[in-house]
Each structure stands twice: as C-alpha cells, then as structure tokens.
Scaffold this motif. Structure first.
Motif, PDB file in Angstrom:
ATOM      1  N   THR A 246       0.831  -1.191   0.000  1.00  0.00           N
ATOM      2  CA  THR A 246       0.000   0.000   0.000  1.00  0.00           C
ATOM      3  C   THR A 246       0.877   1.256   0.000  1.00  0.00           C
ATOM      4  OG1 THR A 246      -1.535  -1.270   1.354  1.00  0.00           O
ATOM      5  CG2 THR A 246      -1.973   1.085   1.154  1.00  0.00           C
ATOM      6  N   TYR A 247       1.962   1.198   0.744  1.00  0.00           N
ATOM      7  CA  TYR A 247       2.903   2.331   0.776  1.00  0.00           C
ATOM      8  C   TYR A 247       3.485   2.546  -0.613  1.00  0.00           C
ATOM      9  CZ  TYR A 247       6.870   5.166   2.443  1.00  0.00           C
ATOM     10  OH  TYR A 247       7.788   6.166   2.655  1.00  0.00           O
ATOM     11  N   CYS A 248       3.945   1.462  -1.207  1.00  0.00           N
ATOM     12  CA  CYS A 248       4.506   1.526  -2.561  1.00  0.00           C
ATOM     13  C   CYS A 248       4.435   0.119  -3.136  1.00  0.00           C
ATOM     14  CB  CYS A 248       5.950   2.006  -2.514  1.00  0.00           C
ATOM     15  SG  CYS A 248       6.864   1.693  -4.040  1.00  0.00           S
ATOM     16  N   PRO A 249       3.752  -0.052  -4.278  1.00  0.00           N
ATOM     17  CA  PRO A 249       3.611  -1.404  -4.840  1.00  0.00           C
ATOM     18  C   PRO A 249       4.960  -2.071  -5.110  1.00  0.00           C
ATOM     19  CG  PRO A 249       2.123   0.115  -5.944  1.00  0.00           C
ATOM     20  CD  PRO A 249       2.995   0.939  -5.039  1.00  0.00           C
ATOM     21  N   ARG A 250       5.939  -1.259  -5.510  1.00  0.00           N
ATOM     22  CA  ARG A 250       7.251  -1.835  -5.799  1.00  0.00           C
ATOM     23  C   ARG A 250       7.903  -2.400  -4.529  1.00  0.00           C
ATOM     24  NH1 ARG A 250      10.981  -1.206  -9.968  1.00  0.00           N
ATOM     25  NH2 ARG A 250      13.176  -0.942  -9.451  1.00  0.00           N
ATOM     26  N   LEU A 251       7.704  -1.684  -3.443  1.00  0.00           N
ATOM     27  CA  LEU A 251       8.265  -2.137  -2.172  1.00  0.00           C
ATOM     28  C   LEU A 251       7.669  -3.486  -1.761  1.00  0.00           C
ATOM     29  CD1 LEU A 251      10.012  -1.569   0.337  1.00  0.00           C
ATOM     30  CD2 LEU A 251       8.069  -0.322   1.296  1.00  0.00           C
TER      31      LEU A 251
ATOM     32  N   PRO B  75       6.871  -0.325 -11.416  1.00  0.00           N
ATOM     33  CA  PRO B  75       7.951   0.658 -11.620  1.00  0.00           C
ATOM     34  C   PRO B  75       8.184   1.484 -10.358  1.00  0.00           C
ATOM     35  CG  PRO B  75       5.954   1.372 -12.727  1.00  0.00           C
ATOM     36  CD  PRO B  75       5.686  -0.007 -12.215  1.00  0.00           C
ATOM     37  N   PRO B  76       9.359   2.110 -10.256  1.00  0.00           N
ATOM     38  CA  PRO B  76       9.615   2.954  -9.079  1.00  0.00           C
ATOM     39  C   PRO B  76       8.680   4.160  -9.086  1.00  0.00           C
ATOM     40  CG  PRO B  76      11.645   2.587 -10.341  1.00  0.00           C
ATOM     41  CD  PRO B  76      10.515   2.070 -11.169  1.00  0.00           C
ATOM     42  N   LEU B  77       8.408   4.687  -7.924  1.00  0.00           N
ATOM     43  CA  LEU B  77       7.628   5.923  -7.828  1.00  0.00           C
ATOM     44  C   LEU B  77       8.461   7.050  -8.439  1.00  0.00           C
ATOM     45  CD1 LEU B  77       6.437   5.559  -4.120  1.00  0.00           C
ATOM     46  CD2 LEU B  77       5.177   4.935  -6.182  1.00  0.00           C
ATOM     47  N   GLU B  78       7.762   8.048  -8.987  1.00  0.00           N
ATOM     48  CA  GLU B  78       8.475   9.170  -9.605  1.00  0.00           C
ATOM     49  C   GLU B  78       8.717  10.250  -8.564  1.00  0.00           C
ATOM     50  OE1 GLU B  78       9.235   9.844 -12.919  1.00  0.00           O
ATOM     51  OE2 GLU B  78       8.287   8.132 -13.931  1.00  0.00           O
TER      52      GLU B  78
ATOM     53  N   LYS C 127       8.319   9.485  -0.576  1.00  0.00           N
ATOM     54  CA  LYS C 127       8.341   8.226   0.181  1.00  0.00           C
ATOM     55  C   LYS C 127       9.708   7.553   0.107  1.00  0.00           C
ATOM     56  CE  LYS C 127       3.455   7.117  -0.368  1.00  0.00           C
ATOM     57  NZ  LYS C 127       2.486   6.166  -0.937  1.00  0.00           N
ATOM     58  N   CYS C 128      10.397   7.743  -1.021  1.00  0.00           N
ATOM     59  CA  CYS C 128      11.636   6.990  -1.236  1.00  0.00           C
ATOM     60  C   CYS C 128      12.722   7.257  -0.189  1.00  0.00           C
ATOM     61  CB  CYS C 128      12.169   7.233  -2.639  1.00  0.00           C
ATOM     62  SG  CYS C 128      11.006   6.692  -3.901  1.00  0.00           S
ATOM     63  N   PRO C 129      12.967   8.533   0.165  1.00  0.00           N
ATOM     64  CA  PRO C 129      14.035   8.745   1.144  1.00  0.00           C
ATOM     65  C   PRO C 129      13.795   8.011   2.466  1.00  0.00           C
ATOM     66  CG  PRO C 129      13.380  10.826   0.167  1.00  0.00           C
ATOM     67  CD  PRO C 129      12.405   9.791  -0.304  1.00  0.00           C
ATOM     68  N   ARG C 130      12.553   7.671   2.757  1.00  0.00           N
ATOM     69  CA  ARG C 130      12.259   6.990   4.016  1.00  0.00           C
ATOM     70  C   ARG C 130      12.130   5.487   3.847  1.00  0.00           C
ATOM     71  NH1 ARG C 130       9.585  10.582   7.849  1.00  0.00           N
ATOM     72  NH2 ARG C 130       8.763   8.681   8.715  1.00  0.00           N
ATOM     73  N   CYS C 131      12.349   5.032   2.648  1.00  0.00           N
ATOM     74  CA  CYS C 131      12.119   3.620   2.358  1.00  0.00           C
ATOM     75  C   CYS C 131      13.404   2.843   2.618  1.00  0.00           C
ATOM     76  CB  CYS C 131      11.698   3.486   0.900  1.00  0.00           C
ATOM     77  SG  CYS C 131      11.665   1.811   0.296  1.00  0.00           S
ATOM     78  N   SER C 132      13.291   1.753   3.346  1.00  0.00           N
ATOM     79  CA  SER C 132      14.499   1.024   3.717  1.00  0.00           C
ATOM     80  C   SER C 132      15.118   0.288   2.530  1.00  0.00           C
ATOM     81  CB  SER C 132      14.203   0.037   4.838  1.00  0.00           C
ATOM     82  OG  SER C 132      13.383  -0.994   4.348  1.00  0.00           O
ATOM     83  N   LEU C 133      14.354   0.091   1.471  1.00  0.00           N
ATOM     84  CA  LEU C 133      14.911  -0.628   0.326  1.00  0.00           C
ATOM     85  C   LEU C 133      15.392   0.310  -0.767  1.00  0.00           C
ATOM     86  CD1 LEU C 133      12.746  -3.841  -0.138  1.00  0.00           C
ATOM     87  CD2 LEU C 133      14.777  -3.462   1.216  1.00  0.00           C
ATOM     88  N   VAL C 134      15.548   1.578  -0.436  1.00  0.00           N
ATOM     89  CA  VAL C 134      15.906   2.543  -1.475  1.00  0.00           C
ATOM     90  C   VAL C 134      17.226   2.152  -2.156  1.00  0.00           C
ATOM     91  CG1 VAL C 134      17.068   4.148   0.120  1.00  0.00           C
ATOM     92  CG2 VAL C 134      16.070   5.009  -1.987  1.00  0.00           C
ATOM     93  N   GLY C 135      18.139   1.570  -1.393  1.00  0.00           N
ATOM     94  CA  GLY C 135      19.426   1.181  -1.963  1.00  0.00           C
ATOM     95  C   GLY C 135      19.329  -0.033  -2.866  1.00  0.00           C
TER      96      GLY C 135
ATOM     97  N   LEU D 168      16.751   1.539  -6.076  1.00  0.00           N
ATOM     98  CA  LEU D 168      17.359   2.585  -6.907  1.00  0.00           C
ATOM     99  C   LEU D 168      16.301   3.325  -7.736  1.00  0.00           C
ATOM    100  CD1 LEU D 168      20.541   0.664  -8.188  1.00  0.00           C
ATOM    101  CD2 LEU D 168      20.394   2.236  -6.258  1.00  0.00           C
ATOM    102  N   PRO D 169      15.350   3.987  -7.084  1.00  0.00           N
ATOM    103  CA  PRO D 169      14.206   4.547  -7.815  1.00  0.00           C
ATOM    104  C   PRO D 169      14.601   5.588  -8.865  1.00  0.00           C
ATOM    105  CG  PRO D 169      14.274   5.384  -5.562  1.00  0.00           C
ATOM    106  CD  PRO D 169      15.299   4.286  -5.648  1.00  0.00           C
ATOM    107  N   ASP D 170      15.366   6.598  -8.453  1.00  0.00           N
ATOM    108  CA  ASP D 170      15.687   7.668  -9.396  1.00  0.00           C
ATOM    109  C   ASP D 170      16.630   7.183 -10.481  1.00  0.00           C
ATOM    110  OD1 ASP D 170      14.243   8.961  -7.510  1.00  0.00           O
ATOM    111  OD2 ASP D 170      15.524  10.731  -7.412  1.00  0.00           O
TER     112      ASP D 170
END
Ligand code: SF4
Lengths: 599, 97
Positions: free
Chosen positions: A48-53, A223-226, A230-238, A241-243
């Motif tokens: 719900t926060y982010c489908p990709r997550l 796909p990653p969120l544009e 939300k991304c900076p707070r997402c633990s899987l950002v690394g 690699l959304p951007d």
C-alpha cells in the motif's frame, strides 16, 4: 521496511541503510509461482505504501532492517513494563489531557487479551500476525502498535496502517468473529486511534490484495515511484534505486541536462572489511565484538557493527559462536588459501531472489544475449584503460589513445565472444606497454610484459594480488545482490572460478586495481623489500600484502562523482550499484546495461 | 549517517554492571572508566538502548547519553583529552591483521 507514516511527518527517525552488510532476514515468501500463497498483512502494508516495495519484499525476498522493524522494540517494552496484561487499555497515569478513545476495559471483565496470534483467511488469501487482540464475547478488536506519534492528519493514521489493520479484521471475520473496528496504538504518543472497518476501507483493502496477487502472478515488478517523498524513508531505497532506474528508463530527450537524481544513498558504507592473514590466528566473539587472537594474545578487536565482511587467508580458525553471529548478521566470511586461491564464502541463509537467478541463467544460456552484455564489459574496460593512460600521459597525442578508442569501437560491434576476447587481448597488450613504464623504479623489477600464474616479477605479483582482491569484492557483492557469482556471460564457468565476478571486474580493473598498483609503487608503499622470489615466482611478503590491501581498501573508500548519476559515491558503493543495475537490466527494467566508465 | 555519542553510566550492582559493560563494548570504546565514545547510526543507538533498558534498574542505576553530532561534523572535535584515554579514537580504515 518502511514507516507506514507519511514521508513529510517528522515524527520518527529513519535509517535507510540497505547495504549488503545490513542484517537481512528471509521473508516468509519464496516466490510467485504459487499464486495461492497467503500474503502476510505486513506485506500488504508495504504494498500500500509503494507497490514496488511490496513486490521487492514479498516476491523477491528482499529485506533490510530499519528502525521501524527492529524487534524487541524499546517502545513496546516501555509500555509493557507496568502491566503485562493489558497495555493499551490500562488507565493512564499522566495527566496531559489525552484521552483514550476507547474506554478502558472494566478490570477483569469478560474481555480477554491475547498477544502475537497468527491467523489466516484462505478466502481472502491473507495471513496476519496480530500484536494484540482484544476479545469481548464474539467481538474481536485487533490492536496494532506503531512506534511513532499519532499522525497529524484528519484520519490520525496513514493508509498503509489502516489497510493492514482492516486486513486483520477480515482475517478475524473469516475466523468467525465479529470485527467492525481496530485500534492503532501509537507508542510515542501513548494514544489509541480507532479505525472503523467501513465499506470504503474494506473495498480498498480487498482491491489492494487483488492487485498484489496479480503483480506476483505476472512476475512484473511495479515501476519505481516518480520523485516521491516516500523513497528517502524507504528502507529498500538502496536496492530499488528509484531515481537511477527511472533515469535509465526514460528516453534520453526527456531528461533535462542529464540528471535530476536525488542522492538517496549514503556515499559510503558504515562497515568495512576485516582481513586476517596471520597464520594460526583465532577469530572469536566477545559480546558484540569480533576478536582476533594469536597464541592467546589479542591482535585486534572490532565492533561487529564495523565489519562488512571477514576475509581469512590460509590457516585461520573461527569459533562456532562467531560464525553463527556473522551469519545471523549477513556478514560473509571469505576463505582463501594463503596464496589467494578462493576456497569459499560462508554466508547466512541467502535471500531468495530466485527470479533474478532464473534470468541470469537464461541469459547466460543465450549466446546472443550474453554477447550483448559482454560487449559492454569489454568496451567499458578499454575506455577506462584509455582514460587512465590519458590522465597519466597528460596528453592525447600518443597513438595508443587512438588505438584504444578504435578497439573499443570494434568491441561494441564484435560478433562473437572469440572476437571480443581477441580485441580485449590486443587492447591489453598495447595498454600494458604504456602502463608498466609509469611505475617508478620499474627498471629494478625486471618486468617483461603481463604474466601470471605464477607472476614472475614484482609488478605482476601486485597486479595479480589486487585483481584477486577485486574479484573477491565483486563475488561478495554479486552474492549479496542475489546473483550466482559462478556463472558469467563472458568468462565461461570453470571449476572454482567466479565467472560473473570476473566479468564485472573488467570495467573496474583499470579504475581500481591498476591504479592501486600504480599508487602503491609510486607512493613508496611497497618497494624491493616487499617481495620474495622463489624459483622464478615472485610473491608479496606479509608486510607487502598488508600495504597492498590497505591501498586497495583506501581506493574502495574513495569518493568519486558518478558519471551518470552525478552524485558523490565511494567505489565500494559503485560496485554494488553496478551489480544492481545489471540485475535491473536482466530483469528487463532497463534497456541497456550501462557500463561504468569515467570521463 | 553516524553520530558520535558520549555515554556514561553508574550501575550499582556488579552483575548488572558486567552486562551493561558488555553491551557498551559492542557499541563503542571506553575512553575512561564508565565513559564510552560510541559512533552509532539512529538504528544502532536504538539497538543499544534496547539492550541496556531491560538490564537497568532505574531506581538505582543511571545512564547519560550525550549526542556530539555527526561523525564527519563536530563529532570528535569537541573532545579534549588530558592524560591518555583508555582507548584511542579509531580511524576509519579496514582492519588488517
Ligand atoms: S525506494 Fe521508492 S519506489 Fe523504491 S520501493 Fe521504496 S518507496 Fe517504492
């Protein structure tokens, strides 16, 4: 995982650490082939926060701990201590005007509290672990603990939390209870917020379950969120690699001036490798430290927090306790012979990116697809060789510069792996002719071109040793990203050879290994005393190896500007990002594998 | 990403003291008796608190946590030593033995 709260709220601190060294536990899932598998409601929160997550965690088995997900939370205990039986319902002693929004149970009434219960609903296809269940006759109220403050919005809650709670309600209903509302308990605010399971919320929850199942069944990563906060707070950002992924997916014209990339990753990793080459050393654990002893005397003691990998050469002993703890923390142990032969890696239960391995094997099995990637590895390597020479020679007039450019062009058009390897060989020959004379004091070292197995002169001894360090580093990285490091695209599998690591090493050899060699000699970190010659073979002494490892590690920690993304990042992270981009390419998210080439 | 914390403690009972000392060793280095310098991320600090909390007896013991700021910022610059610290402030470098 993430905080389910809104990214703009500043109520909780977040760590975005998702390094290979970060503790990674396997999730409860194993893959998408079983469409009937129950979705844990915790995963539904993520989706719900982010489908990709949600997809990364549930389908690909990625996981990185952050402050929200730490077990045995301080806050839980805090609330727990005074009365273990009825936490949220207990009367409040502080008089700050907050009123519980659910009336407290009359003590010892009919109500029952139960903790940590797991229930499932086959009809809905979900399974839930309830923090706390309040039962009053046939009426069941799920209570979910949230670490932070009550969100400052009209609903006093975020959608992912409401959906998760509602899904718990659905599970309770499926198990014969009446459940018309749930409670979110915010630990920091010590407050309960009641969430009614109205028609809209139930419909939304069911809709998300369906979407999640569909994404898993189609094996299509959302796909990653544009440019999302939300991304900076997402633990899987690394890992996500959304951007970076969005930039590489976008058609070139649509990207203004190269990059709008946010720097979401820390430039450096916190933890660093630990090398042990003392023969007979004993590695143990004392509390949360790794200790290295030789004949009872302590050589070093390092916080586990500071260790990203342990690299043991030759006769090094490990206690069972330290192995178990390193496994638990997903810190790999690399075992090598004293001479540097790769014996193996000890890792914890590896995570389950089965999807990635399948694509890797399929690609390796398809000569055309394998060649396409291999071209990038070799073209990247030749380009980086050229850049190194250009910088060192200080000019572009030397014919070698033009020759290398030509080899690179031909490599990009090579029609077979053999042609590619031939071009690589020719490029290497003319590169090393220029490279060796750049080493100061080369005349003392009796170098006759590049030779190996065994190296016959000091410069080749150092080159071979540094290449083995680079290969080791990439083997560990590829393994932690979810690849099988043994199966490559260019280098063919051979016993004991991490072919994929050798593939990916190509583009980094000049940038990391050759420049480390150059610096180690030219800065006087090693000299004639750093070597021993035996029957024509030349090897580094213990002290010499130590200097070279230190030089290599300094290089890995060096920050450079990423040529595509424009942010500052250490070489160590660059290796990881490259491995992840290779994965994105194999999984079909980006059109082309972008080799790492510096300008 | 990490910050430097100065953490000092008074623990009355020897048994609890040993447990606290051990937890502290896993998170930092003792610069004086009962004073540790710890380089920790938010999450690592939380995990330290999680370890200390259940051991302590808040009626008798005390812990003080001072945030000295980011490692790369003010961090260590505001610490001045007279006499030899019990352990040196570690450099950021891979350990090779
Ligand atoms: S980094 Fe952003 S896009 Fe990627 S999974 Fe996290 S929230 Fe979604």
């Amino acid at each position: 995982m993430i905080s389910p709260s809104d990214p703009q709220s500043s109520s909780t601190a977040h760590s975005t650490a998702a390094t290979p060294g970060a503790a990674r536990q396997s999730s409860t899932s194993s893959g998408s082939e079983d469409a009937n598998q129950l979705i844990p409601v915790r995963m539904l929160n993520e989706f719900t926060y982010c489908p990709r997550l949600g997809y990364l965690e549930w389908v690909q088995g990625e996981w990185a701990e952050n402050i929200e997900t730490m077990e045995g939370t301080f806050g839980h205990r805090n609330v727990d201590k005074p009365d273990r039986k009825s936490i949220p319902a207990r009367k409040k002693s502080n008089d700050n005007g907050d009123r519980d929004e659910v009336q407290s149970d009359s003590a010892n009434g009919d109500s029952i509290h139960a903790r940590s219960i797991t229930l499932s609903s086959d009809a809905d296809g979900i399974v839930a672990k309830l923090d706390l269940l309040e039962l009053d006759g046939g009426v069941a109220t799920p209570v979910d603990y949230k670490r932070g403050q009550v969100p400052d919005n009209p609903e006093q809650s975020w959608e992912p939390e409401r959906v998760q709670l509602c899904a718990q309600g659905l599970v309770l209903r499926a198990n014969g209870f009446e459940s018309s509302q749930g409670v979110l308990y915010y630990i920091a605010s010590k407050r309960r917020v009641v969430i009614p399971f109205d028609d809209a919320l139930v419909a939304r929850t069911r809709e998300l379950i369906v979407q999640f199942k569909q994404a898993a069944a189609e094996e299509q990563i959302p796909p990653p969120l544009e440019d999302s906060p939300k991304c900076p707070r997402c633990s899987l950002v690394g890992i996500c690699l959304p951007d970076e992924t969005n930039l590489l997916r976008a058609p070139e014209e649509s990207v203004p001036d190269g990059n709008r990339i946010r720097k979401l990753l820390p430039a450096k990793s916190k933890a660093l490798p630990l090398y042990i080459q003392h023969q007979g050393a004993f590695v143990g654990k004392s509390g949360d430290r790794v200790t290295i002893k030789l004949k009872g005397e302590e050589l070093a003691s390092v916080r586990l927090l500071d260790v990203s990998q342990v690299c043991a050469y030759g006769n090094v002993m490990f206690s069972g306790a330290v192995i178990a703890e390193l496994n638990r923390r997903s810190i790999p142990i690399v075992h090598k012979s004293y001479g540097g032969w790769f014996h193996g890696i000890t890792t914890g239960l590896s995570h389950k990116n089965v999807e990635l391995r399948i694509r890797q094997f399929r690609t390796a099995d398809d000569p055309e697809a394998a060649l396409t990637i291999s071209r990038q590895f070799i073209a990247g390597k030749i380009k980086n060789c050229r850049t190194l020479l250009r910088r060192q020679l200080g000019s572009t007039d030397d014919p070698v510069i033009a020759n290398l450019a030509e080899y690179r062009k031909r490599a990009l058009r090579a029609d077979s792996a053999e042609t590619l390897l031939g071009l690589e060989g020719m490029a290497a020959k003319c590169y090393f002719e220029k490279f060796f004379p750049m080493i100061s004091g080369i005349e003392h070292y009796d170098v006759d071109g590049r030779n190996r197995r065994p190296p016959r002169d000091p410069v080749n001894a150092v080159l071979s040793f540094v290449y083995s360090l680079l290969t080791k580093e990439l083997t560990v990285t590829l393994n932690s990203v979810g690849f099988d490091p043994m199966l490559g695209f260019l280098h063919r599998p051979r016993y004991g050879r991490p072919s994929l690591a050798l593939d990916l090493a190509e583009e980094f050899r000049p940038l990391i290994a050759d420049s480390v060699t150059l610096m180690a000699f030219n800065n006087g970190e090693i000299n004639q005393d750093s070597f021993i010659a035996r029957a024509g073979a030349v090897a580094l002494t213990d002290a010499g190896r130590k200097s070279v490892i230190a030089a290599f590690e300094r290089r890995m920690d060096t920050e450079i500007t990423h040529p595509i993304f424009g942010y500052k990042v250490s070489y160590r992270r660059v290796l990881e990002v490259q491995a992840r981009l290779l994965a994105r390419y194999l999984l079909g998210e980006i059109e082309e594998y972008p080799g790492f080439v510096t300008r | 990403m990490r910050s430097v914390y100065l953490i000092a403690y008074d623990i009355v009972c020897p048994k609890r003291y040993r447990k606290i000392y051990k937890a502290m060793c896993g998170h930092g280095d003792a610069v004086q008796y009962s004073v540790f310098r710890c380089e920790l991320s938010d999450m690592e600090l939380q995990s330290l608190k999680d370890q200390l909390w259940p051991v302590m007896n808040l009626h008798q013991d005390r812990v003080m946590i001072v945030d000295l700021g980011p490692t790369e910022g003010r961090g260590d610059e505001c610490i001045e030593f007279w006499g030899e610290p019990r352990s040196l402030i570690p450099d950021r470098a891979a350990t090779i033995v």
